[in-house]
Motif scaffolding. Structure first.
Motif, PDB file in Angstrom:
ATOM      1  N   CYS A  84      47.117  66.883  50.370  1.00 30.68           N
ATOM      2  CA  CYS A  84      46.783  65.593  49.745  1.00 30.68           C
ATOM      3  C   CYS A  84      47.529  65.500  48.421  1.00 30.68           C
ATOM      4  CB  CYS A  84      45.287  65.484  49.512  1.00 30.68           C
ATOM      5  SG  CYS A  84      44.320  65.510  51.025  1.00 30.68           S
ATOM      6  N   VAL A  85      48.371  64.513  48.305  1.00 30.70           N
ATOM      7  CA  VAL A  85      49.131  64.289  47.083  1.00 30.70           C
ATOM      8  C   VAL A  85      48.408  63.192  46.309  1.00 30.70           C
ATOM      9  CG1 VAL A  85      51.369  63.654  46.123  1.00 30.70           C
ATOM     10  CG2 VAL A  85      51.248  64.942  48.272  1.00 30.70           C
ATOM     11  N   VAL A  86      47.951  63.537  45.111  1.00 29.21           N
ATOM     12  CA  VAL A  86      47.098  62.641  44.335  1.00 29.21           C
ATOM     13  C   VAL A  86      47.778  62.278  43.015  1.00 29.21           C
ATOM     14  CG1 VAL A  86      44.865  62.390  43.194  1.00 29.21           C
ATOM     15  CG2 VAL A  86      45.032  63.705  45.321  1.00 29.21           C
ATOM     16  N   ALA A  87      47.965  61.002  42.798  1.00 27.13           N
ATOM     17  CA  ALA A  87      48.454  60.512  41.513  1.00 27.13           C
ATOM     18  C   ALA A  87      47.246  60.314  40.606  1.00 27.13           C
ATOM     19  CB  ALA A  87      49.198  59.195  41.696  1.00 27.13           C
ATOM     20  N   GLU A  88      47.205  61.059  39.531  1.00 27.64           N
ATOM     21  CA  GLU A  88      46.032  61.060  38.655  1.00 27.64           C
ATOM     22  C   GLU A  88      45.651  59.656  38.170  1.00 27.64           C
ATOM     23  OE1 GLU A  88      44.635  63.669  34.859  1.00 27.64           O
ATOM     24  OE2 GLU A  88      46.558  62.650  34.669  1.00 27.64           O
ATOM     25  N   GLN A  89      46.627  58.825  37.868  1.00 26.38           N
ATOM     26  CA  GLN A  89      46.358  57.493  37.322  1.00 26.38           C
ATOM     27  C   GLN A  89      46.342  56.397  38.385  1.00 26.38           C
ATOM     28  OE1 GLN A  89      45.540  57.247  34.063  1.00 26.38           O
ATOM     29  NE2 GLN A  89      45.795  59.456  34.005  1.00 26.38           N
ATOM     30  N   SER A  90      46.290  56.760  39.653  1.00 32.18           N
ATOM     31  CA  SER A  90      46.328  55.772  40.729  1.00 32.18           C
ATOM     32  C   SER A  90      45.090  54.885  40.726  1.00 32.18           C
ATOM     33  CB  SER A  90      46.443  56.470  42.085  1.00 32.18           C
ATOM     34  OG  SER A  90      46.359  55.512  43.128  1.00 32.18           O
ATOM     35  N   PHE A  91      45.286  53.632  41.012  1.00 34.56           N
ATOM     36  CA  PHE A  91      44.184  52.676  41.114  1.00 34.56           C
ATOM     37  C   PHE A  91      43.454  52.813  42.445  1.00 34.56           C
ATOM     38  CE2 PHE A  91      48.132  50.736  42.499  1.00 34.56           C
ATOM     39  CZ  PHE A  91      47.809  50.274  43.756  1.00 34.56           C
TER      40      PHE A  91
END
Length: 131
Positions: free
Chosen positions: A73-80
């Protein structure tokens, strides 16, 4: 809509509050038609895909992952897209299922290919490319 050139398109995107990096990335989807630039995306299809994305709940699929499958799982910390508690839930699943791996991109927004292209390439070619 159509634009005289890619720069005009990018300025229009930025005027709507988006970053220059995102505007430049979207500008790659322009095509020239009769001397003007238009988006080559089929916007009704894009809308349908987004509506389908937001309608689906795939947590149960993730939680019943068996040992024959591995998931990164690739997670962008600031993703909406991520809601409060989602990352905790993902880490809890990873704690129970060692084949679930979380890659947190700190400081990056939803558009990883714009906010952290080198790091994303490194992950895809390195860790994920081993299989």
């Amino acid at each position: 809509a159509s634009w005289d050139d890619r720069g005009a398109f990018s300025r229009a995107v930025e005027a709507r509050g988006h970053t220059r990096a995102l505007a430049s990335w979207l500008a790659m989807s322009l095509r020239r038609e009769r001397g003007r630039y238009r988006l080559s995306m089929d916007l009704p299809v894009v809308r349908a895909c987004l509506e389908d994305f937001f309608r689906r709940d795939l947590w149960p699929e993730l939680e019943r992952l068996d040992e024959r499958r591995e998931l990164h799982c690739v997670v962008a910390e600031q993703s909406f897209v991520w809601e409060r508690g989602d990352l905790d839930r993902l880490h809890a699943i990873g704690g129970r299922l060692p084949q679930v791996h979380t890659h947190l991109f700190e400081g990056a927004g939803h558009w990883l290919q714009v906010d952290a292209p080198e790091r994303l390439l490194e992950l895809v070619c390195g860790e994920l490319g081993r299989g």
